[in-house]
Design an enzyme around this catalytic site. Structure first.
Site, PDB file in Angstrom:
ATOM      1  N   GLU A 199     -49.086 -23.845   1.818  1.00 26.02           N
ATOM      2  CA  GLU A 199     -47.918 -24.482   1.199  1.00 26.02           C
ATOM      3  C   GLU A 199     -47.323 -23.597   0.099  1.00 26.02           C
ATOM      4  O   GLU A 199     -46.950 -24.074  -0.977  1.00 26.02           O
ATOM      5  CB  GLU A 199     -48.296 -25.858   0.638  1.00 26.02           C
ATOM      6  CG  GLU A 199     -48.695 -26.848   1.710  1.00 26.02           C
ATOM      7  CD  GLU A 199     -48.990 -28.236   1.177  1.00 26.02           C
ATOM      8  OE1 GLU A 199     -48.712 -29.205   1.893  1.00 26.02           O
ATOM      9  OE2 GLU A 199     -49.508 -28.346   0.052  1.00 26.02           O
ATOM     10  N   GLU A 275     -50.388 -30.735   8.832  1.00 22.27           N
ATOM     11  CA  GLU A 275     -51.028 -31.792   8.038  1.00 22.27           C
ATOM     12  C   GLU A 275     -50.247 -33.076   8.254  1.00 22.27           C
ATOM     13  O   GLU A 275     -49.209 -33.303   7.637  1.00 22.27           O
ATOM     14  CB  GLU A 275     -51.060 -31.445   6.547  1.00 22.27           C
ATOM     15  CG  GLU A 275     -52.011 -30.324   6.188  1.00 22.27           C
ATOM     16  CD  GLU A 275     -52.139 -30.132   4.672  1.00 22.27           C
ATOM     17  OE1 GLU A 275     -51.696 -31.035   3.916  1.00 22.27           O
ATOM     18  OE2 GLU A 275     -52.669 -29.092   4.261  1.00 22.27           O
TER      19      GLU A 275
END
Length: 622
Positions: A199, A275
């Protein structure tokens, strides 16, 4: 054709036949515990083109996150079997740098940290593996996976092309990839993908750093496709990208919308949610346990499987054993609780939930659900109420637990070579002087202040920014003691680089007070405790309990009536407890329980000691 035809001068045909037969058997027995000769290994080929391809055939990835470091090894197989039984063909896991290199240059890949053992167990069950070995993992894990010792160095900058940081990453990867590179499909293992950073688009835009990490992984033996994962927006994807690396998205709802956004960015590539947040984590002081929307998640899952691929985050959450829970910080500090249940399809202790069954039903529309035998016997047991056997005071045992570090000014934990736990600061005062104010400078995260070993004040988070004033009732004292707890370093956002723990300075009556003794209390070796020295009322102390176990079963430690601290079973650090909840019971996995006598030790910082705990056969869900 019979083998007799190869007799008489044609032994080499027989040898060739048997060799081919042996290789075929190895292939058929994929997923079994077979020890292969290196030159006989059947190597697979995984590619990312317009879709995912395994050995030239399209593959739909249905994966679930299981963090090996949050689950005791005795339960790895059970969690993986249940993953496969839900219909998943892949398992994903992060790799935490701060456990594998807890101290600089000291590496550990054994026991609960045996990443190779975990991956090989997955392979024995016929599962593929996605590894996320980034230096930074987030994961609601202490310091986002960074080792504390990075903060020993003044001016340390993280997640960018800062020379000293890069040098540490490089030396870590050189060791790490010796362990994980042989696990790739290109080497006969089950690892099909690895992730670059994590991320990163939500943190920075140093593309040179991302490209460097990619190249560093390749140079150290990474030969499978590389991926990134970011929030589903063009801004985050642009900041988090690396040249030639496949991009995936992270989100927990609106699957159709976000797959549409990602499609516009990546074009003719497979869609994947790396995710899929099917639950959420809890923090101390939260109103209740977080719960996800089963019906909404099932609908999103159905859409994503019809258009792409998915990884459940989490499939089973596990436990933040020890002091390794992370924290978040927006307007206030929110440290995560010990349980990482995450409202996942499997509970913290591996129980199948309605969410599991709902997801399994959706998955069955796309793949055949295999019949899986669960080979690990798991039971829950209530061992009952346990009375305190003996106790030991913290003040009375400081010298037994730690050597005093003396300095003119108080030092942060990291500067003293301590990563986690507590630290006690002590100093003598001028007894004839009235004390009307105390202020801690650069203090994190929670401080219990004592005067002459009697409780004076407790300060937490933003309270540490203010002066503790006693103007209306000044007092005298000879010794000030300050017990500071590291509640778990922030794991996400721009505050990563500001995570020094302890105290930077102390003002008494508005001026700096000097000359301190510091006692590091990482709680790693408590063998020196003298139980002949009991705690005074209302002060920190250690409390010991014992119980007999004829049979080991999962159990839950109910700490009702106790204040705050941490717990140990037979020396294993179970994690923190705190009366403010929402967690009210700590999970104890059966593999940690011995047949015969077991010892539980509680360290209680608030001086609240009701005299007993209870081991229950149900968790508390707040």
């Amino acid at each position: 054709m019979t083998l007799s035809r190869f007799k008489g001068g044609r032994d080499w045909h027989l040898a060739s036949f048997l060799r081919i037969q042996s290789i075929c058997r190895q292939w058929v027995s994929r997923g079994r515990n077979v020890k292969w000769r290196k030159d006989n290994i059947m190597k697979d080929k995984f590619e990312i083109k317009d879709d995912f391809y395994l050995n030239g055939e399209k593959m739909k990835i249905i994966s679930g996150s299981i963090h090996y470091f949050r689950i005791v090894p005795g339960y790895w197989r059970d969690r993986l079997e249940k993953l496969k039984a839900m219909g998943c063909n892949t398992v994903e896991t992060y790799i935490p740098w701060n456990l594998h290199e807890k101290e600089k240059g000291v590496f550990d890949f054994s026991g609960r940290l045996d990443i190779a053992g975990f991956v090989k167990t997955a392979q024995e069950l016929g599962l593929w593996v996605i590894l996320r070995p980034s230096p930074y993992i987030c994961a609601e894990w202490e310091f986002g996976g960074f080792p504390y010792w990075l903060l020993k160095e003044d001016g340390m900058r993280l997640r960018c092309m800062y020379g000293p940081y890069i040098a540490h990453v490089k030396s870590y990867y050189e060791k790490l990839f010796q362990v994980i590179a042989p696990l790739q499909v290109t080497e006969g293992g089950p690892v099909i993908m690895m992730q670059v950073e994590n991320e990163y688009g939500s943190y920075g835009d140093d593309h040179g750093y991302m490209d460097y990490l990619k190249q560093l992984m390749i140079e150290n033996g990474c030969s499978v496709p590389l991926v990134t994962s970011d929030g589903p927006s063009r801004e985050l994807f642009d900041c988090g990208k690396a040249e030639g690396v496949f991009q995936t998205g992270n989100f927990g709802s609106r699957g159709e919308q976000f797959f549409g956004v990602i499609k516009k960015i990546i074009g003719d590539k497979p869609l994947m949610c790396m995710e899929f947040w099917v639950g959420w984590f809890d923090s101390w002081g939260g109103e209740s346990h977080q719960n996800g929307d089963i019906e909404g998640h099932a609908k999103d899952l159905d859409y994503m499987l019809s258009h792409g691929n998915v990884n459940f985050y989490m499939f089973t959450g596990g436990t933040n054993f020890g002091f390794f829970n992370g924290s978040n910080y927006s307007d206030k500090l929110t440290p995560d609780i010990t349980s990482y249940d995450y409202d996942a399809p499997l509970t913290e202790d591996g129980q199948i939930t309605p969410k599991y069954e709902a997801f399994k039903k959706v998955i069955s529309k796309y793949v055949s659900i295999p019949q899986v035998e669960f080979t690990t016997k798991i039971t829950r047991k209530a061992y009952g109420r346990l009375e305190v056997k003996r106790s030991a005071g913290l003040f009375q045992n400081l010298g037994n637990l730690s050597k005093a570090h003396e300095s003119v000014t108080p030092q942060l934990m990291e500067k003293l070579g301590q990563g986690y736990g507590y630290i006690m600061y002590e100093s003598q005062l001028e007894p004839e002087r009235d004390i009307w104010g105390i202020r801690l400078l650069g203090a994190n995260d929670r401080a219990n202040i004592f005067m002459d070993e009697k409780p004076l004040a407790t300060l937490y988070d933003r309270e540490l920014l203010e002066e503790c004033s006693f103007e209306e009732k000044a007092f005298k004292g000879e010794k000030i003691s300050i017990l500071v707890e590291n509640m778990g370093r922030v794991n996400y956002g721009p505050k990563l680089e500001c995570q020094g723990k302890g105290i930077g300075g102390v003002l008494v009556n508005g001026h700096q007070h000097y000359y301190w003794k510091q006692y590091c209390l990482p709680m790693e070796d408590l063998s020196g405790l003298d139980f002949g020295k009991t705690p005074a009322q209302g002060t920190p102390g250690f409390y010991e309990f014992t119980f007999e176990a004829q049979e080991a079963g999962d159990t839950f430690l109910d700490f009702s009536g106790w204040g705050k601290g941490c717990a140990f079973l037979n020396g294993f650090h179970l994690g923190r407890f705190w009366e403010i909840g929402p967690q009210k019971r700590l999970y104890i996995p059966a593999p940690l329980i011995r047949k015969g006598e077991n010892t539980i030790l509680l360290f209680e910082t608030e001086g609240k000691a009701p005299g007993a705990i209870t081991l229950c056969d149900e968790p508390h869900v707040g």
